[in-house]
Write an enzyme that holds these catalytic residues in place. Structure first.
Site, PDB file in Angstrom:
ATOM      1  CG  ASP A  12      -0.591  14.153  -0.423  1.00  0.00           C
ATOM      2  OD1 ASP A  12      -1.643  13.965   0.210  1.00  0.00           O
ATOM      3  OD2 ASP A  12       0.542  13.992   0.065  1.00  0.00           O
TER       4      ASP A  12
ATOM      5  CD  GLU B 108       2.840   8.439   4.785  1.00  0.00           C
ATOM      6  OE1 GLU B 108       1.902   8.038   4.086  1.00  0.00           O
ATOM      7  OE2 GLU B 108       3.213   9.631   4.798  1.00  0.00           O
TER       8      GLU B 108
ATOM      9  CG  ASN C 249      10.296  10.630  -1.825  1.00  0.00           C
ATOM     10  OD1 ASN C 249       9.276  10.451  -2.487  1.00  0.00           O
ATOM     11  ND2 ASN C 249      11.020  11.730  -1.913  1.00  0.00           N
TER      12      ASN C 249
ATOM     13  CG  ASP D 162     -11.163  12.925  -3.171  1.00  0.00           C
ATOM     14  OD1 ASP D 162      -9.980  12.576  -3.270  1.00  0.00           O
ATOM     15  OD2 ASP D 162     -11.524  13.872  -2.436  1.00  0.00           O
TER      16      ASP D 162
ATOM     17  CE  LYS E 168      -1.011  27.344  -5.139  1.00  0.00           C
ATOM     18  NZ  LYS E 168      -0.191  27.943  -4.102  1.00  0.00           N
TER      19      LYS E 168
ATOM     20  CG  ASP F 171      -1.988   1.041   1.199  1.00  0.00           C
ATOM     21  OD1 ASP F 171      -2.511   1.338   0.104  1.00  0.00           O
ATOM     22  OD2 ASP F 171      -2.317   1.595   2.275  1.00  0.00           O
TER      23      ASP F 171
HETATM   24  C1  LIG Z   1      -4.114  11.979   1.145  1.00  0.00           C
HETATM   25  S1  LIG Z   1      -3.142  10.819   1.959  1.00  0.00           S
HETATM   26  C2  LIG Z   1      -4.046   9.300   1.712  1.00  0.00           C
HETATM   27  C3  LIG Z   1      -3.702   8.265   2.738  1.00  0.00           C
HETATM   28  C4  LIG Z   1      -4.400   6.907   2.618  1.00  0.00           C
HETATM   29  N1  LIG Z   1      -3.948   6.197   1.455  1.00  0.00           N
HETATM   30  C5  LIG Z   1      -5.892   7.073   2.596  1.00  0.00           C
HETATM   31  O1  LIG Z   1      -6.527   6.782   1.544  1.00  0.00           O
HETATM   32  O2  LIG Z   1      -6.458   7.439   3.628  1.00  0.00           O
HETATM   33  C6  LIG Z   1      -1.716  10.575   0.924  1.00  0.00           C
HETATM   34  C7  LIG Z   1      -0.559   9.925   1.663  1.00  0.00           C
HETATM   35  O3  LIG Z   1       0.527   9.698   0.787  1.00  0.00           O
HETATM   36  C8  LIG Z   1       1.729  10.065   1.451  1.00  0.00           C
HETATM   37  N2  LIG Z   1       2.732  10.392   0.440  1.00  0.00           N
HETATM   38  C9  LIG Z   1       2.767  11.487  -0.344  1.00  0.00           C
HETATM   39  N3  LIG Z   1       3.837  11.475  -1.151  1.00  0.00           N
HETATM   40  C10 LIG Z   1       4.502  10.323  -0.863  1.00  0.00           C
HETATM   41  C11 LIG Z   1       5.698   9.741  -1.358  1.00  0.00           C
HETATM   42  N4  LIG Z   1       6.410  10.338  -2.303  1.00  0.00           N
HETATM   43  N5  LIG Z   1       6.084   8.554  -0.855  1.00  0.00           N
HETATM   44  C12 LIG Z   1       5.356   7.941   0.113  1.00  0.00           C
HETATM   45  N6  LIG Z   1       4.228   8.452   0.625  1.00  0.00           N
HETATM   46  C13 LIG Z   1       3.792   9.620   0.140  1.00  0.00           C
HETATM   47  C14 LIG Z   1       1.333  11.259   2.297  1.00  0.00           C
HETATM   48  O4  LIG Z   1       2.241  11.528   3.333  1.00  0.00           O
HETATM   49  C15 LIG Z   1      -0.039  10.798   2.788  1.00  0.00           C
HETATM   50  O5  LIG Z   1       0.064  10.038   3.959  1.00  0.00           O
END
Ligand SMILES: C[S@@+](CC[C@H](N)C(=O)[O-])C[C@H]1O[C@@H](n2cnc3c(N)ncnc32)[C@H](O)[C@@H]1O
Length: 206
Positions: free
Chosen positions: A118, A65, A92, A154, A122, A40
């Site tokens: 995320d 994460e 990352n 979404d 922009k 995940d």
């Molecule tokens: C909007 S949240 C959604 C979390 C979860 N998947 C959910 O549906 O509730 C997006 C997650 O992706 C993580 N994230 C963003 N960029 C990332 C990256 N480059 N590598 C790993 N995680 C990342 C963020 O820190 C955040 O926890």
């Protein structure tokens, strides 16, 4: 217990997140490493795979994460609940998922989920979006034959952008789905459904 406090968003392109992770050795993190693996990516607090790991002890679950305190907290909860099929990694995914998965045995990775990444609305921040060609190639390289990738968001423009990147990968084929195939919803999914907003979903197989 109080929830771990973290920044809401972090910039995956900032120098702080340019580290090179050690490749994961699944024999060191799962009690039965040869079980089918569910990855995940962007798991946040990881509650989705926590509950999945409880329901499906015959699978391993790996959450990736970028916000490290959530990873530490997730691994603490996994230990306290004796979930030996659940593990979280600070990574990352935009930059170094390939390095993390470098030593993954072949034909172990059965399922990949990317849920509500995320959006970085922009245009000048578009490069921060998680789903890019290199990430998809890494996932496809490690996915077992007939393995599945489930993506949901979404945000309509992001769905179009992400699904197009997956569709462009010649190693994948899209499968029609009518909803979320998993019995557990992510925290973000629950929040979106409570507001009755649309969710865009796609499934791909190798
Ligand atoms: C909007 S949240 C959604 C979390 C979860 N998947 C959910 O549906 O509730 C997006 C997650 O992706 C993580 N994230 C963003 N960029 C990332 C990256 N480059 N590598 C790993 N995680 C990342 C963020 O820190 C955040 O926890």
């Amino acid at each position: 217990m109080a929830r771990v406090r973290v920044h809401q968003h972090v910039n995956p392109l900032s120098p702080f997140y340019c580290f090179t992770p050690k490749p994961i050795e699944i024999g060191n993190v799962f009690a039965v490493p040869q079980l089918p693996l569910h990855l995940d990516i962007g798991c946040a607090r990881g509650r989705f795979i926590f509950k999945m790991a409880e329901i499906f002890p015959e699978q391993n679950f790996l959450g990736v994460e970028i916000r490290e305190p959530l990873v530490v907290e997730g691994n603490r909860l996994a230990r306290e609940n004796n979930l030996t099929n659940l593990h979280y990694e600070f990574n990352n995914a935009t930059r170094s998922l390939d390095r993390l998965l470098e030593n993954l045995p072949v034909e172990v990775l059965q399922t990949v989920t990317i849920q509500f990444p995320d959006p970085w609305y922009k245009k000048k921040h578009a490069k921060r979006r998680m789903v890019r060609g290199n990430l998809v190639e890494t996932v496809v390289e490690h996915l077992e034959i007939a393995g599945r990738i489930f993506v949901q968001t979404d945000v309509e423009f992001l769905a179009e952008e992400m699904f197009e990147i997956f569709r462009d990968n010649r190693g994948l084929r899209e499968i029609e789905i009518s909803g979320n195939p998993f019995p557990i919803k992510t925290e973000r999914e629950i929040a979106v459904e409570e507001k009755n907003l649309p969710i865009y979903r796609a499934m791909f197989t190798k």
